[in-house]
Design a protein around this motif. Structure first.
Motif, PDB file in Angstrom:
ATOM      1  N   UNK A  73      16.254   0.216  -5.533  1.00 50.71           N
ATOM      2  CA  UNK A  73      17.326  -0.519  -6.011  1.00 50.71           C
ATOM      3  C   UNK A  73      16.550  -2.000  -6.499  1.00 50.71           C
ATOM      4  N   UNK A  74      15.552  -1.793  -7.447  1.00 45.65           N
ATOM      5  CA  UNK A  74      15.097  -3.103  -7.940  1.00 45.65           C
ATOM      6  C   UNK A  74      15.898  -4.021  -9.026  1.00 45.65           C
ATOM      7  N   UNK A  75      15.805  -5.458  -8.978  1.00 43.18           N
ATOM      8  CA  UNK A  75      16.267  -5.971 -10.015  1.00 43.18           C
ATOM      9  C   UNK A  75      15.733  -5.882 -11.341  1.00 43.18           C
ATOM     10  N   UNK A  76      14.339  -5.565 -11.484  1.00 43.23           N
ATOM     11  CA  UNK A  76      13.544  -5.445 -12.478  1.00 43.23           C
ATOM     12  C   UNK A  76      12.383  -4.613 -12.115  1.00 43.23           C
ATOM     13  N   UNK A  77      11.884  -3.970 -13.157  1.00 46.65           N
ATOM     14  CA  UNK A  77      10.359  -2.943 -13.032  1.00 46.65           C
ATOM     15  C   UNK A  77       9.298  -3.491 -14.023  1.00 46.65           C
ATOM     16  N   UNK A  78       8.194  -3.665 -13.255  1.00 42.94           N
ATOM     17  CA  UNK A  78       7.163  -4.264 -13.809  1.00 42.94           C
ATOM     18  C   UNK A  78       6.084  -3.320 -13.675  1.00 42.94           C
ATOM     19  N   UNK A  79       5.711  -2.867 -14.871  1.00 42.55           N
ATOM     20  CA  UNK A  79       4.527  -1.752 -15.054  1.00 42.55           C
ATOM     21  C   UNK A  79       3.249  -2.299 -15.421  1.00 42.55           C
ATOM     22  N   UNK A  80       2.274  -1.898 -14.723  1.00 43.45           N
ATOM     23  CA  UNK A  80       0.849  -2.471 -15.075  1.00 43.45           C
ATOM     24  C   UNK A  80       0.060  -1.262 -15.754  1.00 43.45           C
ATOM     25  N   UNK A  81      -0.022  -0.336 -15.382  1.00 49.17           N
ATOM     26  CA  UNK A  81      -0.771   0.757 -15.970  1.00 49.17           C
ATOM     27  C   UNK A  81      -0.058   2.171 -15.384  1.00 49.17           C
ATOM     28  N   UNK A  82       0.292   2.899 -16.486  1.00 44.18           N
ATOM     29  CA  UNK A  82       0.980   4.384 -16.127  1.00 44.18           C
ATOM     30  C   UNK A  82      -0.041   5.438 -16.263  1.00 44.18           C
ATOM     31  N   UNK A  83      -0.934   5.454 -17.216  1.00 43.34           N
ATOM     32  CA  UNK A  83      -1.597   6.601 -17.516  1.00 43.34           C
ATOM     33  C   UNK A  83      -2.841   6.645 -16.482  1.00 43.34           C
ATOM     34  N   UNK A  84      -3.000   7.741 -15.907  1.00 44.91           N
ATOM     35  CA  UNK A  84      -2.580   9.082 -16.267  1.00 44.91           C
ATOM     36  C   UNK A  84      -1.469   9.643 -15.050  1.00 44.91           C
ATOM     37  N   UNK A  85      -1.458   8.719 -14.102  1.00 42.18           N
ATOM     38  CA  UNK A  85      -0.570   9.089 -12.905  1.00 42.18           C
ATOM     39  C   UNK A  85       0.929   9.057 -12.743  1.00 42.18           C
ATOM     40  N   UNK A  86       1.505   8.404 -13.795  1.00 46.77           N
ATOM     41  CA  UNK A  86       2.823   8.135 -14.071  1.00 46.77           C
ATOM     42  C   UNK A  86       3.509   8.676 -15.353  1.00 46.77           C
ATOM     43  N   UNK A  87       4.565   9.263 -15.250  1.00 46.11           N
ATOM     44  CA  UNK A  87       5.165  10.136 -16.521  1.00 46.11           C
ATOM     45  C   UNK A  87       5.838   8.771 -17.038  1.00 46.11           C
ATOM     46  N   UNK A  88       5.808   8.278 -18.413  1.00 42.63           N
ATOM     47  CA  UNK A  88       6.356   7.246 -18.986  1.00 42.63           C
ATOM     48  C   UNK A  88       7.858   7.462 -19.247  1.00 42.63           C
TER      49      UNK A  88
END
Length: 378
Positions: free
Chosen positions: A81-96
């Motif tokens: 339940x975040x107010x905001x999402x901050x992505x640093x690096x997604x590849x290769x372990x997160x499906x964008x």
């Protein structure tokens, strides 16, 4: 930033403590100190490989590239339940693809050029490369740019992760954070919406009162040994009357003295005593290298090859020298001039003024408040 719930998403490398991983960790801890409520969603390559085994891990990574895991990654994020999402690096372990489902602001911090280059470097076969900029990513498949594999490169191409026009993170982001003006220009050149791109420079722990006034007469290179780091070129032209040490993954041989793979605290203790840190990288680098900022904060001069972003830091701070070509003469001149430099305390004060944690917190908090305000207004 106080009491803001932030889901911080990162796909981290395992084993070697890269500058990227250390920067992400430092920023995570800074947010916590500033009062943010952090939900850390980290997918570690080494941990996943250990849990799943090599073959199952490859299948899992491939499923991210064909967007078969987007719903699962979305569920991991929204359950916080975040107010905001901050992505640093997604590849290769997160499906964008999770980004297309979010109903809260999304911020991306890029620590490489993966948004428009499969290997993240804008560098291939010994030279700076912009073959995919503005043309899609298929050239990366032809050249096996991702993990030196045509199959892996084809998966990245299919995913759209290295094409700003198809990248779900880029398209859905409310803001994209880069770390230098040059990186901002490259991002816009690659096709990222100029209105989204924000420059927020990295920070470093600053202790001007702990600067060692005079170096030990030795020079240092550091980091993993890979072609874009330029170590081979440097060693081929190194003037051997200047002692050179190496802290990194494996011995480089003569003329270097190998210090081993130091942890961060050990490295900083060693770095403080040197007469100069040499950064011979032959790729552009995005933002100032963390190790260069750490040298600046300790008053240690940086000797940088003209192409890389450490050279821009030297120009801006005056803390070091730049060499334009790999030659014994050019290096000898730069090293001799650095040995005569007595501005170590001034360099550390420059770092305190321009790269402090407080400055970073102010800029990042302002960005978050701006985005959350916009979201509330909607």
């Amino acid at each position: 930033m106080r009491d803001v719930r932030i889901a911080v998403v990162h796909s981290s490398y395992g084993g070697y403590s890269s500058g990227e991983n250390m920067s992400v960790q430092a920023q995570l801890e800074a947010r916590i100190r500033a009062g943010a409520i952090i939900h850390w969603i980290n997918s570690s390559t080494s941990e996943l490989q250990e849990q799943l085994g090599s073959q199952r891990y490859k299948v899992r990574s491939a499923s991210n590239f064909i967007h078969a895991r987007g719903l699962a990654d979305y569920a991991r994020i929204v359950e916080q339940d975040p107010h905001l999402v901050h992505v640093h690096n997604a590849i290769p372990n997160v499906d964008t693809e999770f980004a297309r489902r979010l109903d809260v602001p999304l911020v991306i911090s890029y620590h490489n050029f993966r948004y428009a280059c499969m290997n993240g470097l804008f560098y291939r076969s010994g030279h700076v490369c912009f073959d995919c900029v503005g043309r899609g990513s298929f050239s990366g498949v032809r050249n096996s740019c991702y993990q030196d594999s045509k199959v892996a490169s084809l998966l990245v191409h299919i995913s759209g992760n290295s094409d700003p026009n198809r990248n779900a993170l880029v398209r859905e982001a409310a803001a994209i954070v880069v770390h230098s003006d040059r990186e901002r220009s490259l991002a816009i050149r690659a096709g990222i919406d100029e209105s989204k791109v924000r420059v927020i420079e990295n920070f470093v722990a600053c202790r001007p009162d702990s600067v060692i006034p005079v170096g030990n007469g030795r020079f240092l290179i550091a980091g993993r040994n890979s072609p874009e780091k330029g170590f081979d070129k440097l060693l081929h032209h190194w003037p051997t009357e200047f002692p050179l040490d190496y802290a990194g993954t494996v011995p480089l041989g003569q003329p270097t003295n190998y210090l081993g793979l130091l942890n961060h605290q050990e490295f900083q203790r060693e770095l403080a005593h040197y007469s100069g840190l040499v950064i011979p990288s032959i790729w552009l680098e995005n933002g100032y290298p963390r190790v260069a900022l750490e040298a600046l904060a300790l008053g240690v001069p940086v000797i940088a090859y003209r192409v890389n972003s450490a050279a821009q830091l030297v120009e801006r701070s005056g803390a070091g020298r730049i060499f334009d070509v790999f030659s014994e003469t050019a290096l000898r001149t730069a090293l001799q001039e650095v040995l005569c430099d007595v501005s170590r305390v001034r360099s550390a004060k420059f770092a305190t003024e321009h790269f402090s944690e407080a400055r970073w917190i102010f800029q990042m908090s302002s960005l978050y408040e701006d985005l959350l305000g916009k979201k509330t207004a909607l």
